[in-house]
Design an enzyme around this catalytic site. Structure first.
Site, PDB file in Angstrom:
ATOM      1  N   GLU A 110      45.600  -5.768 -14.571  1.00 26.09           N
ATOM      2  CA  GLU A 110      44.214  -5.626 -15.498  1.00 26.09           C
ATOM      3  C   GLU A 110      44.944  -5.686 -16.879  1.00 26.09           C
ATOM      4  O   GLU A 110      45.553  -4.501 -17.091  1.00 26.09           O
ATOM      5  CB  GLU A 110      43.081  -6.146 -14.388  1.00 26.09           C
ATOM      6  CG  GLU A 110      43.215  -6.715 -13.422  1.00 26.09           C
ATOM      7  CD  GLU A 110      41.425  -6.282 -12.550  1.00 26.09           C
ATOM      8  OE1 GLU A 110      40.683  -6.974 -12.049  1.00 26.09           O
ATOM      9  OE2 GLU A 110      40.669  -5.085 -13.321  1.00 26.09           O
ATOM     10  N   ASP A 140      34.163  -4.973 -18.854  1.00 21.38           N
ATOM     11  CA  ASP A 140      35.465  -4.156 -19.885  1.00 21.38           C
ATOM     12  C   ASP A 140      35.009  -4.496 -20.953  1.00 21.38           C
ATOM     13  O   ASP A 140      34.475  -5.693 -21.949  1.00 21.38           O
ATOM     14  CB  ASP A 140      36.454  -5.312 -19.564  1.00 21.38           C
ATOM     15  CG  ASP A 140      36.765  -5.224 -18.642  1.00 21.38           C
ATOM     16  OD1 ASP A 140      36.370  -5.061 -17.251  1.00 21.38           O
ATOM     17  OD2 ASP A 140      37.371  -6.258 -17.614  1.00 21.38           O
TER      18      ASP A 140
HETATM   19  C1  FRU Z   1      38.566  -5.980 -15.401  1.00 28.26           C
HETATM   20  C2  FRU Z   1      38.358  -7.668 -15.123  1.00 28.26           C
HETATM   21  C3  FRU Z   1      38.993  -8.580 -15.562  1.00 28.26           C
HETATM   22  C4  FRU Z   1      38.564  -9.435 -15.683  1.00 28.26           C
HETATM   23  C5  FRU Z   1      36.977  -8.851 -15.633  1.00 28.26           C
HETATM   24  C6  FRU Z   1      35.727  -9.939 -14.565  1.00 28.26           C
HETATM   25  O1  FRU Z   1      37.550  -4.965 -14.414  1.00 28.26           O
HETATM   26  O2  FRU Z   1      38.267  -7.869 -13.487  1.00 28.26           O
HETATM   27  O3  FRU Z   1      40.721  -8.064 -15.096  1.00 28.26           O
HETATM   28  O4  FRU Z   1      38.210  -9.813 -16.708  1.00 28.26           O
HETATM   29  O5  FRU Z   1      37.346  -7.651 -15.068  1.00 28.26           O
HETATM   30  O6  FRU Z   1      34.946  -9.567 -15.246  1.00 28.26           O
END
Ligand code: FRU
Length: 486
Positions: free
Chosen positions: A204, A22
């Site tokens: 998320e 992300d």
């Molecule tokens: C989204 C996610 C978030 C989390 C991160 C962990 O892709 O699952 O919810 O904070 O990636 O790397």
């Protein structure tokens, strides 16, 4: 020469090496756009998360910076956001030299492994040198956890009207909204979404921001929620809601789920805080949790979408959250090398040789498209996009587009995109091709599909086929070479 490995994008952001997911902490400050990102410096697959860091003056060319945030005794550093504390509410900086404050999720891996449910909490850190070095707040975590398994991805922004900080935080199947005067003391003020939107997976990476409806003075608030799994074409994807926000509560009368991108590879996207001119600029992670770990790249893994401007546009009587590459991308487009008009009679096909390998922008305008676009090469790879105007449907098929067998879930079935509100007048079709990705924008970003592709060789031809009984007129066709940004 560097970054020349096969499949390495040349005008999209990638980490120098190793795993990225992300985008995090998107904030503009002192003439620079910061891009932090979920990063694991020891492998090309996901592992204990850090925040990588890069900066850019123009969102075209990026400069890699050292890792910004490392795991500590509270846990790994999961996704979150960054703000400039201009009023010095936190006391971390001064009004003259405001602190950059990162707000993120701590993920306590041991806690998770021992079966606890409260292993995700929220922490903050600040930087007084434009994001180069960071100090974690000694009072961390600033938001504890009383037993919510998925409790993460804080997005914080300054609410000038209320003179406080707003935080969006996801809690499994819904969104929580929190307020704070100083980024340290937080109070939960509302919840949203248990009965709204898609719920095929965990919520998320939320985001919330106001946008004017183009051509009016009316303002609406847009909420972004990524979900994994549960996207319309499988795996992870990002939905949006259009509604209102009064400083504590988000409301919407939207009933159906809507998606910012109907392709398979645009996830966890969020927008910049403090961008100039009040622009709302979005960057997404160009992958899908269905197969993100398995894509056939060696030194690094995955890229970001091009930065896109978000706007609210009324089209055929309905409001759309439109997303489209920034205007200044012209700066990395070479001269137009071909530009012409094609008239295709019933069932006629026209094969157009592609000159610029997989590093180009292809665009044209067309009225009432009833057509197929085939990308092909000498290796026998074939990617096809069918625009079925009668059924108002676009289908994207990457089943034979190149390497697909690294994961059962990659080729998948046909990807479908309902285009019910496509206007009758001529619309633009724009495609950005960058070695291992294809971003497709129909009608200025009304309908968008972002997909990874791994052709065995560059595509060398684009065939356009008229599937209708009428003549199909394609105007202003161009293929332009894109510059490399590194
Ligand atoms: C989204 C996610 C978030 C989390 C991160 C962990 O892709 O699952 O919810 O904070 O990636 O790397």
């Amino acid at each position: 020469d560097y970054y020349t490995e096969s499949y390495r994008p040349q005008f999209h952001f990638t980490p120098e090496e190793k795993w990225m997911n992300d985008p995090n902490g998107l904030v503009y400050s002192n003439g620079k756009y910061h891009l932090f990102y979920q990063y694991y410096p020891d492998s090309t697959v996901w592992g204990p998360m850090h925040w990588g860091h890069a900066i850019s003056k123009d969102l075209l060319e990026w400069e890699h910076k050292p890792i910004a945030l490392f795991p500590d005794k509270h846990g790994l550093i999961f996704s979150g956001s960054a703000v400039i504390d201009k009023e010095n509410t936190s006391g971390f900086g001064t009004k003259e030299k405001p602190a950059m404050v990162a707000i993120f999720t701590y993920h306590d891996m041991e806690g998770e492994q021992s079966g606890k449910k409260n292993f995700q909490t929220q922490g903050i850190a600040y930087s007084l040198d434009d994001g180069d070095s960071w100090t974690k707040y000694e009072g961390n975590p600033v938001i504890g956890n009383d037993g919510i398994k998925d409790f993460r991805d804080p997005k914080v922004f300054w609410n000038a009207k209320e003179q406080n900080w707003t935080m969006l935080l996801v809690a499994g199947d819904h969104l929580q909204i929190w307020n704070s005067p100083d980024l340290k003391e937080w109070k939960k003020v509302s919840e949203f979404g248990k009965e709204k939107g898609a719920h095929g997976g965990v919520w998320e990476c939320p985001d919330l921001f106001p946008l004017k409806i183009e051509g009016t003075d009316e303002e609406k608030w847009v909420l972004l929620i990524s979900i994994n799994p549960g996207a319309p074409n499988g795996g992870s994807g990002t939905q949006y809601f259009i509604g209102d926000f009064d400083g504590t509560t988000f409301t919407t009368d939207q009933t159906e789920s809507r998606w910012i991108d109907l392709g398979r590879d645009n996830y966890a996207g969020v927008t910049y805080n403090d961008a100039p001119n009040n622009d709302r600029i979005f960057i997404g992670w160009m992958s899908n949790w269905d197969y993100a770990r398995d894509t056939p790249t060696e030194k690094w893994r995955s890229a970001m979408t091009v930065p896109r401007k978000l706007t609210l546009r009324k089209i055929e009587g309905e409001l759309f959250l439109v997303n489209y590459p920034l205007d200044n991308m012209k700066g990395i487009v070479y001269e137009t090398f071909s530009d012409s008009q094609f008239e295709l009679t019933k069932n006629q096909k026209e094969m157009i040789p592609l000159k610029y390998g997989n590093q180009s922008e292809i665009r044209f305008t067309v009225k009432n498209p009833e057509m197929t676009l085939y990308f092909s090469n000498e290796a026998g790879d074939n990617l096809d996009i069918v625009i079925d105007r009668k059924n108002k449907m676009l289908t994207f098929n990457r089943g034979k587009s190149g390497k697909v067998d690294f994961s059962e879930k990659f080729a998948g079935g046909l990807q479908k995109m309902d285009m019910s509100n496509l206007p009758e007048e001529p619309v633009e079709v724009k495609i950005l091709l960058d070695h291992s990705s294809m971003e497709l924008f129909i009608n200025g970003g009304q309908y968008v599909m972002t997909n990874q592709i791994f052709p065995n060789e560059f595509y060398t031809a684009l065939t356009l086929e008229n599937n209708s009984n009428d003549e199909l007129i394609i105007n202003d066709f161009s293929e332009r070479e894109m510059k490399r940004i590194w």
